[in-house]
Design an enzyme around this catalytic site. Structure first.
Site, PDB file in Angstrom:
ATOM      1  N   ASN A 167       0.874  -1.182   0.000  1.00 42.35           N
ATOM      2  CA  ASN A 167       0.000   0.000   0.000  1.00 42.35           C
ATOM      3  C   ASN A 167       0.911   1.231   0.000  1.00 42.35           C
ATOM      4  O   ASN A 167       1.503   1.571   1.030  1.00 42.35           O
ATOM      5  CB  ASN A 167      -0.887  -0.049   1.253  1.00 42.35           C
ATOM      6  CG  ASN A 167      -1.852   1.119   1.326  1.00 42.35           C
ATOM      7  OD1 ASN A 167      -1.832   2.015   0.476  1.00 42.35           O
ATOM      8  ND2 ASN A 167      -2.691   1.110   2.347  1.00 42.35           N
ATOM      9  N   ARG A 214      -2.750  -2.153  -3.165  1.00 42.67           N
ATOM     10  CA  ARG A 214      -3.963  -1.415  -2.833  1.00 42.67           C
ATOM     11  C   ARG A 214      -4.010  -0.151  -3.694  1.00 42.67           C
ATOM     12  O   ARG A 214      -3.076   0.653  -3.675  1.00 42.67           O
ATOM     13  CB  ARG A 214      -3.962  -1.014  -1.368  1.00 42.67           C
ATOM     14  CG  ARG A 214      -5.253  -0.330  -1.051  1.00 42.67           C
ATOM     15  CD  ARG A 214      -5.320   0.274   0.296  1.00 42.67           C
ATOM     16  NE  ARG A 214      -6.667   0.813   0.430  1.00 42.67           N
ATOM     17  CZ  ARG A 214      -7.110   1.355   1.511  1.00 42.67           C
ATOM     18  NH1 ARG A 214      -6.347   1.433   2.564  1.00 42.67           N
ATOM     19  NH2 ARG A 214      -8.339   1.835   1.550  1.00 42.67           N
ATOM     20  N   HIS A 226     -13.381   2.787   0.164  1.00 38.25           N
ATOM     21  CA  HIS A 226     -13.339   1.791   1.263  1.00 38.25           C
ATOM     22  C   HIS A 226     -13.988   0.462   0.840  1.00 38.25           C
ATOM     23  O   HIS A 226     -14.392  -0.330   1.686  1.00 38.25           O
ATOM     24  CB  HIS A 226     -14.122   2.263   2.513  1.00 38.25           C
ATOM     25  CG  HIS A 226     -13.510   3.403   3.247  1.00 38.25           C
ATOM     26  ND1 HIS A 226     -14.286   4.317   3.933  1.00 38.25           N
ATOM     27  CD2 HIS A 226     -12.243   3.780   3.431  1.00 38.25           C
ATOM     28  CE1 HIS A 226     -13.505   5.218   4.505  1.00 38.25           C
ATOM     29  NE2 HIS A 226     -12.249   4.909   4.214  1.00 38.25           N
ATOM     30  N   ARG A 229     -13.037  15.799   7.650  1.00 41.29           N
ATOM     31  CA  ARG A 229     -13.817  16.088   6.432  1.00 41.29           C
ATOM     32  C   ARG A 229     -15.267  16.379   6.790  1.00 41.29           C
ATOM     33  O   ARG A 229     -15.828  15.740   7.679  1.00 41.29           O
ATOM     34  CB  ARG A 229     -13.794  14.887   5.478  1.00 41.29           C
ATOM     35  CG  ARG A 229     -12.461  14.685   4.818  1.00 41.29           C
ATOM     36  CD  ARG A 229     -12.511  13.487   3.871  1.00 41.29           C
ATOM     37  NE  ARG A 229     -11.313  12.693   4.031  1.00 41.29           N
ATOM     38  CZ  ARG A 229     -11.233  11.385   3.826  1.00 41.29           C
ATOM     39  NH1 ARG A 229     -12.293  10.707   3.440  1.00 41.29           N
ATOM     40  NH2 ARG A 229     -10.101  10.754   3.996  1.00 41.29           N
ATOM     41  N   GLU A 281      -8.404  -5.351   5.198  1.00 45.02           N
ATOM     42  CA  GLU A 281      -8.317  -5.059   3.764  1.00 45.02           C
ATOM     43  C   GLU A 281      -7.122  -5.761   3.129  1.00 45.02           C
ATOM     44  O   GLU A 281      -7.184  -6.222   2.000  1.00 45.02           O
ATOM     45  CB  GLU A 281      -8.191  -3.535   3.560  1.00 45.02           C
ATOM     46  CG  GLU A 281      -9.481  -2.808   3.866  1.00 45.02           C
ATOM     47  CD  GLU A 281      -9.253  -1.375   4.268  1.00 45.02           C
ATOM     48  OE1 GLU A 281      -8.757  -1.155   5.392  1.00 45.02           O
ATOM     49  OE2 GLU A 281      -9.572  -0.477   3.481  1.00 45.02           O
TER      50      GLU A 281
END
Ligand code: AMP
Length: 396
Positions: A7, A90, A179, A238, A383
């Site tokens: 990743n 990823r 996601h 956010r 993940e």
């Protein structure tokens, strides 16, 4: 077979090496401050962590170091890099074309480069990570696993924004969702427990970034994130969804450029923006407990948005079999789960707080109250394992 999962971020590279026979991660680590004053942390099951400064001028130097550490007689877990059968990468954005996990060749790389404009933060580091790994390990397949691809089953009515259609055609402005690998993993775990093929499941990935996804039979039908990971519920820093006119109004009033406005919405909003205390849910909850009113408001807003999305997805799917919580907040914070699930009994969601507030972190836990129509779970996401599994099944 061993699968290496990578990743790559702009100045970091995370890795995990999986033994696919046992399904376990036998080593993992992080190269950070790439291009600055590099450092590495390398972890192996049951052994002490190795931490060191490292000369990491680019992602290629980082992956060379990773291979060196994995094969080192003292620090390593394999004797030769040839034991690695494939590399899974990823990749946040697969655009409209990369709709499933795919072996990355020149054509795929060219496509990823062509969509950097709609993925400016995560696209370039993912591409340099893949190129670096391909140059250091040219004899194995490199597979891209995309956060967006779980949403390839979402219908047009849910992904086309009600703005002039030509803008979608010209710039590919549409909802993509993010996601996806996490939602896919925890949804599959919940479906295993339910034993029902066409189960209607809502998965809440609540972390620093948060998104909620509705799935039927393990296929996504809607998700809260959109063109970017900015849409949906409020997050650490956010804003999530707000009236778009607020954006143009603030820009005019404060004289902000588009980049400055994006920064305000991305980095100074959400839990941090409302509370003024922190982007970290634990800090905000602690401040709330000490009587800080804006921290309480920030948490109230978060819970309010999440409840609204859950309700809308039950309406969209005309029912619900399971509600799942995952990621930093979702897996660990029983108080937030309780706040979200309270007063949802009309929808059939009731949880057992004795289990919910005491359940062990990092373990699959069912928190359903006896007699509740909908089953509720806290499920640790993984993940990286999902990426390893996709990579393994593609190259097999
Ligand atoms: P993530 O992005 O998945 O790493 O999640 C980060 C968020 O999870 C932060 O807001 C943390 O406050 C929250 N978090 C992590 N661990 C815990 C915990 N043990 N209890 C409550 N919240 C947590």
């Amino acid at each position: 077979m061993k699968i290496l999962v990578v990743n790559a971020g702009s100045s970091s590279l995370k890795y995990q090496l999986f033994d696919m026979d046992s399904g376990a991660a036998i080593a993992k680590g992080l190269c950070e401050r790439i291009g600055i004053d590099g450092a590495v942390t390398h972890k192996r099951l049951g052994k002490e962590d190795y931490k060191a400064k490292a000369d990491l001028k680019d992602h290629k130097a980082a992956i060379e170091l990773v291979l060196h550490l994995l094969c080192d007689p003292q620090l390593g877990v394999i004797s030769d890099a040839h034991e690695i059968g494939a590399v899974g990468h990823r990749v946040a954005h697969g655009g409209e074309r990369l709709r499933t996990s795919s072996v990355i060749g020149e054509e795929e790389l060219r496509y990823l480069e062509s969509i950097v404009e709609i993925n400016p933060l995560h696209g370039p580091p993912a591409i340099s990570g893949i190129k670096a790994c391909q140059s250091v390990m040219p004899n194995v397949k490199h597979v891209g696993v995309f956060d967006t691809s779980y949403y390839s089953t979402v219908e047009e009515r849910a992904y086309i924004y009600p703005i002039p259609y030509e803008l979608y055609e010209r710039y590919k402005i549409r909802r993509y969702g993010f996601h996806g690998t996490s939602h896919r993993f925890v949804c599959a775990k919940a479906m295993e427990a339910l034993g029902k093929k066409d189960a209607k499941v809502i998965t809440c990935h609540l972390g620093n970034g948060s998104s909620i996804t509705a799935s039927i039979g393990g296929k996504a039908v809607d998700t809260s994130m959109g063109f970017t990971p900015q849409e949906g519920v409020p997050m650490g820093t956010r804003s999530g969804s707000i009236d778009p006119t607020v954006v143009t109004y603030i820009m005019k009033k404060e004289g902000l450029s588009p980049d400055e406005m994006e920064k305000l919405l991305n980095s100074s909003s959400g839990l941090l923006g409302v509370s003024g205390v922190s982007s970290d849910c634990r800090d905000v909850l602690e401040a709330q407990d000490k009587g800080d009113k804006r921290s309480k408001l920030a948490m109230d807003i978060l819970v309010h948005y999440i409840k609204k999305i859950i309700g809308s997805y039950v309406a969209e799917m005309n029912g619900l079999d399971a509600l799942v919580f995952t990621a930093g907040i979702g897996e660990n914070d029983g108080i937030v789960r309780d706040l979200i699930c309270s007063d949802l009994s009309y929808l059939g969601i009731e949880i057992d707080n004795e289990i919910n507030l005491t359940c062990k972190r990092g373990t699959f836990t069912e928190i359903t109250k006896k007699g509740s129509r909908v089953r509720t779970f806290a499920i640790p996401t993984n993940e990286e394992y999902m990426i390893a599994l996709d990579t393994y099944s593609l190259i097999k």
